[in-house]
Design a protein around this motif. Structure first.
Motif, PDB file in Angstrom:
ATOM      1  N   SER A 188      45.970  32.397  36.958  1.00 57.54           N
ATOM      2  CA  SER A 188      46.234  33.818  37.209  1.00 57.54           C
ATOM      3  C   SER A 188      44.894  34.547  37.309  1.00 57.54           C
ATOM      4  N   TYR A 189      44.853  35.512  38.235  1.00 53.68           N
ATOM      5  CA  TYR A 189      43.671  36.373  38.352  1.00 53.68           C
ATOM      6  C   TYR A 189      44.131  37.826  38.308  1.00 53.68           C
ATOM      7  N   GLU A 190      43.408  38.652  37.577  1.00 49.58           N
ATOM      8  CA  GLU A 190      43.814  40.040  37.416  1.00 49.58           C
ATOM      9  C   GLU A 190      42.616  40.979  37.558  1.00 49.58           C
ATOM     10  N   LEU A 191      42.875  42.146  38.148  1.00 47.85           N
ATOM     11  CA  LEU A 191      41.873  43.201  38.261  1.00 47.85           C
ATOM     12  C   LEU A 191      42.556  44.525  37.937  1.00 47.85           C
ATOM     13  N   THR A 192      41.965  45.305  37.034  1.00 47.41           N
ATOM     14  CA  THR A 192      42.569  46.559  36.592  1.00 47.41           C
ATOM     15  C   THR A 192      41.499  47.641  36.480  1.00 47.41           C
ATOM     16  N   GLY A 193      41.836  48.836  36.931  1.00 52.80           N
ATOM     17  CA  GLY A 193      40.957  49.991  36.790  1.00 52.80           C
ATOM     18  C   GLY A 193      41.607  51.058  35.926  1.00 52.80           C
ATOM     19  N   SER A 194      40.802  51.753  35.118  1.00 50.78           N
ATOM     20  CA  SER A 194      41.307  52.775  34.210  1.00 50.78           C
ATOM     21  C   SER A 194      40.435  54.019  34.283  1.00 50.78           C
ATOM     22  N   LEU A 195      41.065  55.165  34.034  1.00 49.51           N
ATOM     23  CA  LEU A 195      40.345  56.428  33.942  1.00 49.51           C
ATOM     24  C   LEU A 195      40.743  57.094  32.634  1.00 49.51           C
ATOM     25  N   TYR A 196      39.746  57.405  31.786  1.00 54.00           N
ATOM     26  CA  TYR A 196      39.987  58.055  30.502  1.00 54.00           C
ATOM     27  C   TYR A 196      39.703  59.544  30.650  1.00 54.00           C
ATOM     28  N   LEU A 197      40.686  60.371  30.307  1.00 54.71           N
ATOM     29  CA  LEU A 197      40.563  61.825  30.388  1.00 54.71           C
ATOM     30  C   LEU A 197      40.760  62.410  28.990  1.00 54.71           C
ATOM     31  N   ILE A 223      42.872  33.406  33.994  1.00 54.94           N
ATOM     32  CA  ILE A 223      43.685  32.744  32.966  1.00 54.94           C
ATOM     33  C   ILE A 223      44.123  31.376  33.465  1.00 54.94           C
ATOM     34  N   ARG A 224      44.048  30.393  32.584  1.00 56.94           N
ATOM     35  CA  ARG A 224      44.503  29.032  32.894  1.00 56.94           C
ATOM     36  C   ARG A 224      45.534  28.612  31.864  1.00 56.94           C
ATOM     37  N   ARG A 225      46.709  28.192  32.333  1.00 54.93           N
ATOM     38  CA  ARG A 225      47.763  27.716  31.459  1.00 54.93           C
ATOM     39  C   ARG A 225      47.769  26.193  31.447  1.00 54.93           C
ATOM     40  N   PHE A 226      47.973  25.623  30.264  1.00 56.60           N
ATOM     41  CA  PHE A 226      47.981  24.178  30.084  1.00 56.60           C
ATOM     42  C   PHE A 226      49.354  23.721  29.596  1.00 56.60           C
ATOM     43  N   LYS A 227      49.490  22.430  29.342  1.00 60.38           N
ATOM     44  CA  LYS A 227      50.758  21.884  28.866  1.00 60.38           C
ATOM     45  C   LYS A 227      51.014  22.332  27.433  1.00 60.38           C
ATOM     46  N   ARG A 228      52.291  22.259  27.045  1.00 56.63           N
ATOM     47  CA  ARG A 228      52.744  22.572  25.693  1.00 56.63           C
ATOM     48  C   ARG A 228      52.462  24.015  25.291  1.00 56.63           C
TER      49      ARG A 228
END
Length: 302
Positions: A188-197, A223-228
C-alpha cells in the motif's frame, strides 16, 4: 475474519503522538459497518528542545509520557463510507534546562486537548458490512481510496494562563485533510496533506493574546503486509509551522520539521492486535525540537 484482522492493523497504525503533527498510515482504509473500534496506547518521547534565543534557555530537554484512548465508529453517509473518531490523551511531561544559567525543571500532569474527527471516503469501496467488505477485498487485489476529513481539537486540556508551558492549548484547532491510499496486493502507498487552522488564545501568558498562522503538513507511507497478519510500514512527513504573534508582535518562531517512523504490527487474539512504533522528529530551523518517540498500541473491535 481476515478482514477484521486487516482492519485492526489499519487501526493500530493510528497511534498516539505527543507532537502537534502525526504520522498516520492507512487513514482511508475501508472499515465495515456495524463495528466499533477501541484502542489504548502509550508513547514515550524524549529529546532536545530549541527555544528562541531571546528567552535565554539553554540545554533544554523534554520527557513526555502520553497515554491515549481512541474510539472509531464507521457509518453510512449517503452511499459513502464515513467514520467518526474520538481521541483523549493524558500526558505527563517534564522540561529541564538552563534558564538564565540557572538549572530549572517543570513537570505537568493532566489531560491534553481531545480531538474529534469526521472522515468520508469519496472514491473507492462504498459503505459495506463485514461480509460485503470481505467479498470486495477477495475480488479486488488492486484498488484506490480517496478521502477527506475535518478534525477539531477542543480546548479542554490542562491550561494555566500564568504559565508558558502547558498541556492544553486554550484554543480550537481545525484540521481539514485530504489524501489517498493505493493498494496493490501486499503493498500500500499513501499520500496525505493537512492544513492546521488556529483560533486565537485570548488568555495567553499574563493576559496576552496569541495568534498563529496556519500550518501545512504532508505525509507519505509505504506499507507491506506479510503472512499471519504481520505488517511493517515506513513513513515520512514534513510540516511548515506558521509563525505566532503575541500581542500583535511577531514571535519569530517559524518552524520546519521532518518526521520519520517505522511501525510493526501483529495479532494478539481473534479481534485484538498490537502495534510497536518508533518515530524520529527533527527541526530544520533554529527553533523546534529533535525528539525520539517509542510507542505501543493495543486495539480491539466489537
Amino acid at each position: 475474519m481476515k478482514v477484521i484482522a486487516v482492519i485492526l492493523w489499519m487501526f493500530l497504525l493510528v497511534g498516539p503522538h505527543a507532537g502537534a503533527q502525526d504520522l498516520e498510515p492507512r487513514r482511508w482504509t475501508p472499515l465495515p459497518l456495524k463495528n466499533n473500534f477501541i484502542g489504548a496506547g502509550y508513547v514515550y518521547t524524549n529529546g532536545k528542545i530549541f527555544f528562541d534565543p531571546i528567552l535565554d534557555v539553554k540545554d533544554a530537554t523534554i520527557d513526555v509520557n502520553t497515554f491515549v484512548a481512541d474510539y472509531v465508529r464507521p457509518f453510512k453517509l449517503g452511499n459513502k463510507l464515513a467514520r467518526f473518531d474520538l481521541r483523549v490523551p493524558y500526558t505527563i511531561a517534564r522540561w529541564e534546562g538552563q534558564l538564565a544559567d540557572s538549572p530549572t525543571s517543570i513537570t505537568r500532569r493532566g489531560f491534553s486537548d481531545p480531538r474529534l474527527r469526521l472522515s468520508v471516503n469519496i472514491l473507492g469501496p462504498q459503505a459495506m458490512d463485514l461480509k460485503e467488505l470481505q467479498e470486495y477485498m477477495s475480488t479486488h487485489a488492486v484498488y484506490t481510496v480517496v478521502g477527506v476529513s475535518v478534525a477539531v481539537t477542543l480546548p479542554l486540556g490542562q491550561y494555566y494562563s500564568d504559565k508558558l508551558l502547558n498541556l492544553g492549548q486554550n484554543r480550537f484547532v481545525f484540521r481539514p485533510q485530504a489524501g489517498f491510499v493505493h493498494n496493490w496486493r501486499q503493498w500500500s502507498y499513501e499520500l496525505t496533506g493537512s492544513l492546521y487552522l488556529f483560533t486565537n488564545n485570548n488568555d495567553f501568558f499574563n493576559g496576552g493574546t496569541r495568534k498563529q498562522d496556519p500550518i501545512f503538513a504532508m505525509q507519505t507511507h509505504l506499507i507491506r503486509r506479510f503472512k499471519r497478519g504481520l505488517w511493517g510500514s515506513l513513513s515520512l512527513g514534513s510540516g511548515l509551522l506558521g509563525e505566532s504573534l503575541v500581542n500583535r508582535q511577531p514571535h519569530n518562531d517559524k518552524r520546519e520539521d521532518l518526521l520519520g517512523a517505522f511501525s510493526f504490527g501483529f495479532p494478539l487474539l481473534k479481534r485484538q492486535a498490537v502495534k510497536l512504533v518508533y518515530m524520529r522528529s527533527e527541526t530544520l530551523n533554529d527553533i523546534g525540537g529533535d525528539t525520539n518517540s517509542f510507542g505501543v498500541v493495543w486495539s480491539a473491535s466489537f
